[in-house]
Scaffold this motif. Structure first.
Motif, mmCIF file in Angstrom:
data_model
loop_
_atom_site.group_PDB
_atom_site.id
_atom_site.type_symbol
_atom_site.label_atom_id
_atom_site.label_comp_id
_atom_site.label_asym_id
_atom_site.label_seq_id
_atom_site.Cartn_x
_atom_site.Cartn_y
_atom_site.Cartn_z
ATOM 1 N N ALA A 123 -5.973 3.228 -2.614
ATOM 2 C CA ALA A 123 -5.776 1.803 -2.357
ATOM 3 C C ALA A 123 -5.844 1.577 -0.850
ATOM 4 C CB ALA A 123 -4.430 1.349 -2.900
ATOM 5 N N VAL A 124 -6.736 0.710 -0.423
ATOM 6 C CA VAL A 124 -6.905 0.427 1.004
ATOM 7 C C VAL A 124 -6.782 -1.065 1.310
ATOM 8 C CG1 VAL A 124 -8.285 2.482 1.493
ATOM 9 C CG2 VAL A 124 -9.428 0.386 0.767
ATOM 10 N N HIS A 125 -6.670 -1.901 0.275
ATOM 11 C CA HIS A 125 -6.526 -3.348 0.457
ATOM 12 C C HIS A 125 -5.291 -3.841 -0.275
ATOM 13 C CE1 HIS A 125 -10.443 -4.168 2.295
ATOM 14 N NE2 HIS A 125 -10.925 -3.246 1.474
ATOM 15 N N ALA A 126 -4.496 -4.642 0.417
ATOM 16 C CA ALA A 126 -3.361 -5.317 -0.208
ATOM 17 C C ALA A 126 -3.901 -6.619 -0.791
ATOM 18 C CB ALA A 126 -2.280 -5.581 0.827
ATOM 19 N N GLY A 145 -2.129 -2.910 -4.714
ATOM 20 C CA GLY A 145 -3.046 -2.133 -3.895
ATOM 21 C C GLY A 145 -4.352 -1.883 -4.634
ATOM 22 N N THR A 184 -0.510 3.677 -3.841
ATOM 23 C CA THR A 184 -1.383 4.517 -3.017
ATOM 24 C C THR A 184 -2.750 4.722 -3.661
ATOM 25 O OG1 THR A 184 -0.452 6.520 -3.982
ATOM 26 C CG2 THR A 184 0.546 5.715 -1.940
ATOM 27 N N CYS A 206 -5.621 2.839 -6.302
ATOM 28 C CA CYS A 206 -6.031 1.526 -6.815
ATOM 29 C C CYS A 206 -5.444 1.301 -8.212
ATOM 30 C CB CYS A 206 -7.556 1.458 -6.870
ATOM 31 S SG CYS A 206 -8.193 -0.087 -7.558
ATOM 32 N N LEU A 252 0.821 -1.211 0.000
ATOM 33 C CA LEU A 252 0.000 0.000 0.000
ATOM 34 C C LEU A 252 0.859 1.267 0.000
ATOM 35 C CD1 LEU A 252 -2.886 -1.088 2.389
ATOM 36 C CD2 LEU A 252 -2.868 -1.019 -0.106
#
Length: 69
Positions: free
Chosen positions: A16-19, A44, A6, A8, A2
Motif C-alpha cells: 500500500a503506497v496511497h492513502a 491503504g 501495509t 493493498c 498506511l
C-alpha cells in the motif's frame, strides 16, 4: 492509514503506497464537515488499485467542478 494497511486492501498483493479516502471521497468528507485525515475514513491501496478506484469514482479528478464539466 498506511501504517495500518501495509498491503493493498483491494488486491492483497502489492504494498500500500496511497492513502485512499473511503467510503466517502475527500470532497464528500469536506462537504459534510468531516475530518478527511481520520484514518477510519480511509484505506491503504497500491498505485494500480488507487488509480483504478480514482478513475471509477472521481472521473475528472479532484478539480472537477460540477455536472457541466
Amino acid at each position: 492509514m498506511l501504517a495500518r494497511d501495509t498491503v493493498c486492501v483491494l488486491c492483497l498483493k502489492a504494498p500500500a503506497v496511497h492513502a485512499d479516502h473511503w467510503p466517502l471521497s475527500k470532497r464528500e468528507l469536506i462537504e459534510r464537515g468531516l475530518d478527511d485525515h481520520d484514518p477510519r475514513r480511509g484505506r491503504g491501496l497500491c498505485h494500480s488499485c488507487h488509480s483504478t478506484e480514482t478513475a471509477r469514482h472521481q472521473a475528472g479528478g479532484w478539480n472537477r467542478r460540477g455536472p457541466e464539466y
